[in-house]
Every structure is written in structure tokens, then in C-alpha cells.
Motif scaffolding. Structure first.
Motif, PDB file in Angstrom:
ATOM      1  N   LYS A   1       0.891  -1.089  -0.066  1.00 28.58           N
ATOM      2  CA  LYS A   1       0.080  -0.120  -0.141  1.00 28.58           C
ATOM      3  C   LYS A   1       0.942   1.274   0.068  1.00 28.58           C
ATOM      4  O   LYS A   1       1.837   1.159  -1.002  1.00 28.58           O
ATOM      5  N   GLN A   2       0.826   2.072   0.839  1.00 32.53           N
ATOM      6  CA  GLN A   2       1.786   3.412   0.911  1.00 32.53           C
ATOM      7  C   GLN A   2       3.064   3.102   1.326  1.00 32.53           C
ATOM      8  O   GLN A   2       4.055   3.310   1.166  1.00 32.53           O
ATOM      9  N   MET A   3       3.263   1.666   2.109  1.00 27.95           N
ATOM     10  CA  MET A   3       4.342   1.159   2.556  1.00 27.95           C
ATOM     11  C   MET A   3       4.179  -0.350   2.148  1.00 27.95           C
ATOM     12  O   MET A   3       3.076  -0.993   2.165  1.00 27.95           O
TER      13      MET A   3
ATOM     14  N   GLY B   1       5.900   1.693  -2.423  1.00 27.00           N
ATOM     15  CA  GLY B   1       4.617   1.711  -2.031  1.00 27.00           C
ATOM     16  C   GLY B   1       3.753   2.147  -3.410  1.00 27.00           C
ATOM     17  O   GLY B   1       4.509   2.363  -4.308  1.00 27.00           O
ATOM     18  N   ARG B   2       2.453   2.318  -2.910  1.00 30.41           N
ATOM     19  CA  ARG B   2       1.718   3.218  -3.910  1.00 30.41           C
ATOM     20  C   ARG B   2       0.877   4.187  -3.233  1.00 30.41           C
ATOM     21  O   ARG B   2       0.734   4.043  -1.832  1.00 30.41           O
ATOM     22  N   SER B   3       0.395   4.993  -4.017  1.00 30.48           N
ATOM     23  CA  SER B   3      -0.327   6.042  -3.535  1.00 30.48           C
ATOM     24  C   SER B   3      -1.866   5.577  -3.352  1.00 30.48           C
ATOM     25  O   SER B   3      -2.060   4.514  -3.884  1.00 30.48           O
ATOM     26  N   ARG B   4      -2.619   6.184  -2.551  1.00 26.55           N
ATOM     27  CA  ARG B   4      -4.068   5.809  -2.710  1.00 26.55           C
ATOM     28  C   ARG B   4      -4.653   5.944  -3.809  1.00 26.55           C
ATOM     29  O   ARG B   4      -5.627   4.922  -4.082  1.00 26.55           O
ATOM     30  N   ALA B   5      -4.686   6.833  -4.775  1.00 26.53           N
ATOM     31  CA  ALA B   5      -5.141   6.859  -6.117  1.00 26.53           C
ATOM     32  C   ALA B   5      -4.934   5.456  -7.106  1.00 26.53           C
ATOM     33  O   ALA B   5      -5.713   4.940  -7.554  1.00 26.53           O
ATOM     34  N   THR B   6      -3.440   5.313  -6.754  1.00 26.43           N
ATOM     35  CA  THR B   6      -3.183   4.180  -7.487  1.00 26.43           C
ATOM     36  C   THR B   6      -3.556   2.874  -6.952  1.00 26.43           C
ATOM     37  O   THR B   6      -4.027   1.960  -7.954  1.00 26.43           O
ATOM     38  N   ILE B   7      -3.738   2.714  -5.547  1.00 24.88           N
ATOM     39  CA  ILE B   7      -4.521   1.565  -5.097  1.00 24.88           C
ATOM     40  C   ILE B   7      -6.000   1.596  -5.639  1.00 24.88           C
ATOM     41  O   ILE B   7      -6.395   0.407  -5.980  1.00 24.88           O
ATOM     42  N   ARG B   8      -6.635   2.805  -5.707  1.00 29.94           N
ATOM     43  CA  ARG B   8      -7.919   2.536  -6.152  1.00 29.94           C
ATOM     44  C   ARG B   8      -8.134   2.185  -7.619  1.00 29.94           C
ATOM     45  O   ARG B   8      -8.944   1.376  -7.889  1.00 29.94           O
TER      46      ARG B   8
ATOM     47  N   ALA C   1      -8.138  -5.685 -10.419  1.00 32.37           N
ATOM     48  CA  ALA C   1      -6.712  -6.499  -9.985  1.00 32.37           C
ATOM     49  C   ALA C   1      -6.824  -6.865  -8.676  1.00 32.37           C
ATOM     50  O   ALA C   1      -6.708  -5.800  -7.768  1.00 32.37           O
ATOM     51  N   ALA C   2      -7.305  -7.975  -8.202  1.00 32.29           N
ATOM     52  CA  ALA C   2      -7.296  -8.488  -6.885  1.00 32.29           C
ATOM     53  C   ALA C   2      -5.896  -8.504  -6.152  1.00 32.29           C
ATOM     54  O   ALA C   2      -4.916  -8.891  -6.917  1.00 32.29           O
ATOM     55  N   PRO C   3      -5.862  -8.090  -4.934  1.00 30.68           N
ATOM     56  CA  PRO C   3      -4.299  -8.384  -4.395  1.00 30.68           C
ATOM     57  C   PRO C   3      -3.794  -9.938  -4.297  1.00 30.68           C
ATOM     58  O   PRO C   3      -4.532 -10.730  -4.176  1.00 30.68           O
ATOM     59  N   GLY C   4      -2.621  -9.939  -5.009  1.00 29.89           N
ATOM     60  CA  GLY C   4      -2.134 -11.128  -5.055  1.00 29.89           C
ATOM     61  C   GLY C   4      -2.341 -11.941  -6.455  1.00 29.89           C
ATOM     62  O   GLY C   4      -1.989 -13.018  -6.841  1.00 29.89           O
ATOM     63  N   GLU C   5      -3.117 -11.282  -7.173  1.00 31.49           N
ATOM     64  CA  GLU C   5      -3.549 -11.961  -8.696  1.00 31.49           C
ATOM     65  C   GLU C   5      -2.823 -11.046  -9.790  1.00 31.49           C
ATOM     66  O   GLU C   5      -2.824  -9.990  -9.435  1.00 31.49           O
TER      67      GLU C   5
ATOM     68  N   GLU D   1       3.605  -6.765  -5.676  1.00 27.29           N
ATOM     69  CA  GLU D   1       2.854  -7.531  -4.553  1.00 27.29           C
ATOM     70  C   GLU D   1       2.409  -8.755  -5.071  1.00 27.29           C
ATOM     71  O   GLU D   1       2.508  -9.839  -4.552  1.00 27.29           O
ATOM     72  N   ALA D   2       1.826  -8.989  -6.301  1.00 24.15           N
ATOM     73  CA  ALA D   2       1.480 -10.204  -6.950  1.00 24.15           C
ATOM     74  C   ALA D   2       2.635 -11.167  -6.923  1.00 24.15           C
ATOM     75  O   ALA D   2       2.730 -12.383  -6.807  1.00 24.15           O
ATOM     76  N   LYS D   3       3.871 -10.600  -7.408  1.00 21.27           N
ATOM     77  CA  LYS D   3       5.222 -11.301  -7.142  1.00 21.27           C
ATOM     78  C   LYS D   3       5.498 -12.055  -6.101  1.00 21.27           C
ATOM     79  O   LYS D   3       6.000 -13.193  -5.728  1.00 21.27           O
TER      80      LYS D   3
END
Length: 195
Positions: free
Chosen positions: A97-99, A115-122, A129-133, A149-151
Motif C-alpha cells: 500500500k503506501q508502504m 509503496g503505492r499512492s491511494r489513487a494508484t491503489i483505487r 486486479a485483486a491483491p495477489g493476482e 505485490e503479486a510477485k
């Protein structure tokens, strides 16, 4: 945007931001130092030279050092003055996420270097794109944070099926950086007081 293929043994380093700012910061310190060398009448006090070196070390520590490094059997969360080394087989969860957060049997290890910004996570969530997939049709649209994260999740799951026992989680200190900061702070203060 792609990440390195799975079968490669070379460590993969990922960091968010800081690289360009760090390079510019070091270039600025170098420019100020060169000016002092070229123009001896610039009047730099002895403590100022120690302060310049201290600023260069701090730029390195804060902007260039932090990262997430994927090694063959473990992930390194490289923070400002220390690193956490977590074997993939010990991981019970991963969040970028952010970290970057790695979960190991109720413990949480945090790496501030990627990490990723909140906008990128959204945006990653909006494209399905589900987490881990990492579905093939989403790969080109997903952020680098999602792909890393998927890796990590794939390596975690692969290590769970391996017969080998995972080593312990360990912490290492960045002793060269710690020593450089301590020495340069003392030298700067002593030379400033003696000037």
C-alpha cells in the motif's frame, strides 16, 4: 510495465520515488563542494566541509537507500538505517500500500522504500486486479506496486509448497551509514565549536 521474470536469480530492487531527488541532492552537494574548491576565497569554514559530507550521507540514507529487494529465497525490506530479511517461507501475508508490509505469524515488518499512492491503489482495484493476482489482461494496466505485490504472493505461495525449512527473520544494521552519520555529526559540532 513489467517486472523481471520469475526464474532469474539476480536480486530485483524496487523503490518508489527518491531516486531522482536523491541524485539531484547529491549533485547539489557536489556543486557546492566544487565551488568551494574552485573558489578558495569563498570562505568555507572547516565545519562547513563536514556538514556537506553529512548532508550527502543523509541524502543517500533518506532518498537512495530505502527499497524492497527480492532475492532468490527471501525479501529484503531496506529502511533508512537497517534492513529486515524475511524468507518467503515465513510470510503469511503481503501488502503493498503506501508502504510494503510483510506479515509473519502475527508480526508485521514494514518497509518504507516502496509503496503505492491511494489513487494508484483505487485504480488497481477499479481494473479488477485483486491483491495477489496477476491476470494477463490486467498486467499492462496494473501499477508496478500491484505487480510486485503479486510477485511476492506467488513467491510466498511457492515457498509454502517447498520442502525446505525457511530460515529465521533477521535484522541487519547499515553500519557504514550509522558510523558515517555519527562521525560527521561529531566532527561538524567540534569544528564549529572550535572555529
Amino acid at each position: 510495465m513489467t517486472v523481471q521474470s520469475e526464474g532469474v536469480d539476480k536480486p530485483e530492487r524496487y523503490s518508489s520515488g527518491g531516486q531522482i531527488s536523491g541524485a539531484l541532492g547529491l549533485a547539489g552537494v557536489l556543486a557546492v563542494a566544487l565551488y568551494g574548491v574552485v573558489q578558495p576565497d569563498a570562505g568555507y569554514a572547516p565545519w562547513f566541509w563536514a556538514l556537506l559530507l553529512l548532508v550527502a550521507v543523509l541524502v543517500h540514507v533518506v532518498l537512495l537507500r530505502p527499497a524492497v529487494v527480492l532475492h532468490a529465497g527471501e525479501v529484503e525490506l531496506r529502511n533508512l538505517l537497517s534492513s529486515w530479511w524475511v524468507p518467503y517461507g515465513r510470510l503469511t501475508g503481503v501488502e503493498v500500500k503506501q508502504m510494503t508490509k510483510l506479515h509473519v505469524s502475527g508480526e508485521k515488518y514494514v518497509g518504507a522504500g516502496f509503496g503505492r499512492s491511494r489513487a494508484t491503489i483505487r485504480r488497481d482495484g477499479a481494473i479488477g486486479a485483486a491483491p495477489g493476482e496477476q491476470p494477463r489482461d490486467v498486467e499492462e494496466k496494473a501499477s508496478l506496486g500491484h505487480l510486485v505485490e503479486a510477485k511476492l504472493v506467488r513467491r510466498m505461495n511457492g515457498a509454502k509448497h517447498a520442502a525446505a525449512e525457511a530460515g529465521p527473520v533477521r535484522r541487519t544494521w547499515a553500519w557504514p551509514e550509522v558510523a558515517a552519520i555519527a562521525v560527521l555529526v561529531v566532527v561538524t559540532l567540534v569544528t564549529a565549536l572550535l572555529s
